[in-house]
Design a protein around this motif. Structure first.
Motif, PDB file in Angstrom:
ATOM      1  N   ILE A   8       6.891  11.723   8.561  1.00  0.00           N
ATOM      2  CA  ILE A   8       7.762  11.147   7.506  1.00  0.00           C
ATOM      3  C   ILE A   8       9.510  11.064   7.863  1.00  0.00           C
ATOM      4  CG2 ILE A   8       8.756  11.606   5.369  1.00  0.00           C
ATOM      5  CD1 ILE A   8       6.182  13.915   5.336  1.00  0.00           C
ATOM      6  N   ASN A  67       5.191   4.983   0.520  1.00  0.00           N
ATOM      7  CA  ASN A  67       3.519   4.787   1.078  1.00  0.00           C
ATOM      8  C   ASN A  67       2.622   5.538  -0.442  1.00  0.00           C
ATOM      9  OD1 ASN A  67       1.389   6.383   1.882  1.00  0.00           O
ATOM     10  ND2 ASN A  67       2.270   8.323   1.889  1.00  0.00           N
ATOM     11  N   ASN A 116       5.098  11.140  -1.453  1.00  0.00           N
ATOM     12  CA  ASN A 116       4.246  10.921  -0.414  1.00  0.00           C
ATOM     13  C   ASN A 116       3.198  12.524  -1.151  1.00  0.00           C
ATOM     14  OD1 ASN A 116       5.621   8.995   1.675  1.00  0.00           O
ATOM     15  ND2 ASN A 116       7.072  11.905   1.820  1.00  0.00           N
TER      16      ASN A 116
END
Length: 133
Positions: A8, A67, A116
């Motif tokens: 990430i 995301n 996320n």
């Protein structure tokens, strides 16, 4: 082939590592101020600051906190036991409280501070348990 890690990229690495350490009850290893990693028995979750992107070239290759298509999943011993810590740190970003899914996993879905989607799950049916032996 072996999946090694999922990384990430974030604008605030300290905040994100702290979040995952509390939610998962596990410590990350810091390699630099811009890169930390949590090793599991099968793969790793790596977290890198946006500064690490400079090593890959000049063009923007990743955009933090954007995301909306990937779920990061962790198999845990007992998702219900981890729920209080997750609820405390994720708050309104808990998407689904622990629920037994039709495929036999008990799942807890929440969003990390960058948005996320994270799934903590425990196989509870015999079929699901066999898949993860």
């Amino acid at each position: 082939m072996t999946l090694s890690s999922v990384r990430i990229i974030t604008d605030d690495i300290k905040r994100l590592v702290n979040f995952y350490e509390i939610a998962l009850g596990a410590k990350f290893t810091w390699f630099t101020d811009d890169f930390a990693e949590l090793k599991t028995s099968r793969a790793a979750l790596a977290i890198g600051s946006t500064r690490t992107l400079a090593f890959f070239g000049e063009t923007p290759i990743a955009v933090p906190a954007s995301n909306r298509s990937v779920i990061i999943e962790f198999q845990v011993d007992n998702v219900d036991e981890q729920y209080p810590a997750v609820a405390d740190i994720a708050g309104k970003d808990v998407v689904q409280v622990p629920t037994t899914m039709p495929w036999g996993n008990r799942s807890l879905l929440f969003r990390d501070p960058d948005g996320n989607l994270v799934n903590l799950f425990t196989p509870v049916s015999q079929e699901a348990q066999k898949r993860f032996e």
